[in-house]
Write a protein that holds these residues in place. Structure first.
Motif: not given
Length: 58
Positions: A36-58
Motif C-alpha cells: 500500500s505504501m509503495t502504491i501511495a508513494i507512486a501515486t503521490y509522485r505522479a500527482a505532484v509531478a509537473n505534467p510538462v516535465n513528466a511527458l518529456k521522459y516518456e
C-alpha cells in the motif's frame, strides 16, 4: 476477513501454535502495508509531478 477467520480456525483445529498464528498475522499485515505504501508513494509522485516535465521522459 471471513476467509481469514476460517483460516485461523482451521489452523487451530490442526494444532497450530498461537505464536505461528501471530507471525502469520504480522507478516500479512506488514506485506499489505508495504504494498500500500509503495502504491501511495507512486501515486503521490505522479500527482505532484509537473505534467510538462513528466511527458518529456516518456
Amino acid at each position: 476477513m471471513l476467509k481469514s477467520a476460517k483460516d485461523v480456525g482451521f489452523k487451530k483445529v490442526i494444532g497450530a501454535l498461537r505464536r505461528s498464528l501471530m507471525y502469520q498475522f504480522l507478516l500479512e499485515s506488514f506485506l499489505l502495508t508495504a504494498i500500500s505504501m509503495t502504491i501511495a508513494i507512486a501515486t503521490y509522485r505522479a500527482a505532484v509531478a509537473n505534467p510538462v516535465n513528466a511527458l518529456k521522459y516518456e
